[in-house]
Write an enzyme that holds these catalytic residues in place. Sequence first.
Site, PDB file in Angstrom:
ATOM      1  N   CYS A  42      25.705  57.737 -17.366  1.00 24.55           N
ATOM      2  CA  CYS A  42      24.502  57.251 -18.523  1.00 24.55           C
ATOM      3  C   CYS A  42      23.175  58.096 -18.010  1.00 24.55           C
ATOM      4  O   CYS A  42      22.997  58.242 -19.608  1.00 24.55           O
ATOM      5  CB  CYS A  42      24.598  56.012 -18.184  1.00 24.55           C
ATOM      6  SG  CYS A  42      23.375  55.100 -16.361  1.00 24.55           S
ATOM      7  N   HIS A  92      21.934  51.157 -15.371  1.00 24.26           N
ATOM      8  CA  HIS A  92      22.812  51.344 -16.499  1.00 24.26           C
ATOM      9  C   HIS A  92      21.408  51.359 -17.967  1.00 24.26           C
ATOM     10  O   HIS A  92      20.508  50.980 -17.789  1.00 24.26           O
ATOM     11  CB  HIS A  92      23.940  50.471 -16.792  1.00 24.26           C
ATOM     12  CG  HIS A  92      24.969  51.138 -18.054  1.00 24.26           C
ATOM     13  ND1 HIS A  92      25.357  52.302 -18.407  1.00 24.26           N
ATOM     14  CD2 HIS A  92      25.161  50.854 -19.414  1.00 24.26           C
ATOM     15  CE1 HIS A  92      25.983  52.599 -18.893  1.00 24.26           C
ATOM     16  NE2 HIS A  92      25.664  52.561 -19.429  1.00 24.26           N
ATOM     17  N   HIS A  95      26.102  55.557 -25.081  1.00 20.17           N
ATOM     18  CA  HIS A  95      25.415  55.303 -23.433  1.00 20.17           C
ATOM     19  C   HIS A  95      27.789  56.095 -23.048  1.00 20.17           C
ATOM     20  O   HIS A  95      28.122  56.242 -23.753  1.00 20.17           O
ATOM     21  CB  HIS A  95      25.600  53.850 -23.012  1.00 20.17           C
ATOM     22  CG  HIS A  95      26.299  53.477 -23.359  1.00 20.17           C
ATOM     23  ND1 HIS A  95      26.333  52.310 -22.116  1.00 20.17           N
ATOM     24  CD2 HIS A  95      27.935  52.839 -24.246  1.00 20.17           C
ATOM     25  CE1 HIS A  95      28.021  51.218 -22.709  1.00 20.17           C
ATOM     26  NE2 HIS A  95      28.263  52.051 -23.808  1.00 20.17           N
TER      27      HIS A  95
END
Length: 356
Positions: free
Chosen positions: A271, A319, A331
Amino acid sequence: MAAHRTAAHRKPKQRLFTGPAARTAATLALAGAASATAFEGAAQADPQLTPAQVRSKVDRLYHDAEAATERYNGAKEKAADSEKSLDALRDEAARRTERLNAARDALGSFATAQYRSAGIDPAVRLALSSDPDEYLERASFEDRAGDRQAGAVNGVRRQINDIAQLRAEAEDELSVLASRRADLEKHKNAVRTKLSDARKLLATLTAAQRADYERSADASHGGGAVRADRSTPRGSVNAPNARAAQAVDFAYGALGKPYVWGATGPSAYDCSGLTQAAWRDAGVSLPRTTYTQINAGRRVDRSELAPGDLVFFYSGITHVGLYIGGGQMIHAPRPGAPVRIAPISEMPFAGATRVA
């Protein structure tokens, strides 16, 4: 009588089973032991998980693996910094050692010349000189040269001390590097363990249940939105500036590429690796991890989000995605789920940063 009393008080001897009786007793003992073991095993065994419980535990393991991945990324970045610092210290020590050797050679040449001319007393040299004025002038020059040489000696001493200091700093940095490499290995093992546990749990599901899990994971991570939005012209994104537009354009180009923990492209990403690569393509250098990227720009409220902003999730900032407008982001979700478009509402929102 005494012999009789002694025999009367003697304990009777226990008789061991023999023959069929012995075999029967052994069989009963083994059966009892087996029953006890089976009971203990049943008491200690985990209850059978339902498919829903397996999916929940797998999701948690993936989340924990991602948190461990970010710690791994941070440890890797710190280890790389330590390696650079150590190399710089060693290079500087080598350069200074070369200069020290040159200064020592010069001092050695001067000492040799001084030794060769020191055999005659200065008064005798003056008496023997055919030109006393010239001698006195040369003597004054040698005195000045001696002063300069004393300065050179002090300079050599300073260089030796500087090199010793550099070497001590290099030793300290080497210890730091060793510690950071140990952290790196620890976090790497944590990621691998979490992912291995997730795979083992998924293996307990039937093929149909695993397929159902993947479909539900795709849906919760915006899997359908990837296909719907791939046809959207990238130029239609209303980014606040050219750099943000470039970062968003890069993220669109990464759609469908696999998630690989620790990866920064160009063929795979995690990510924070994706957001770092997208903004690097736009000419902006971001730090490597989610928990450092959140401090790499100006914080913005959720209501103020614009394309190109970094959006962060979970309380531990584990994240990150790249906002593209309309409540959506691009993402890299997790292992097995490629780079995709997803709603930012699918995870607990933790904050946002505007890089440029």
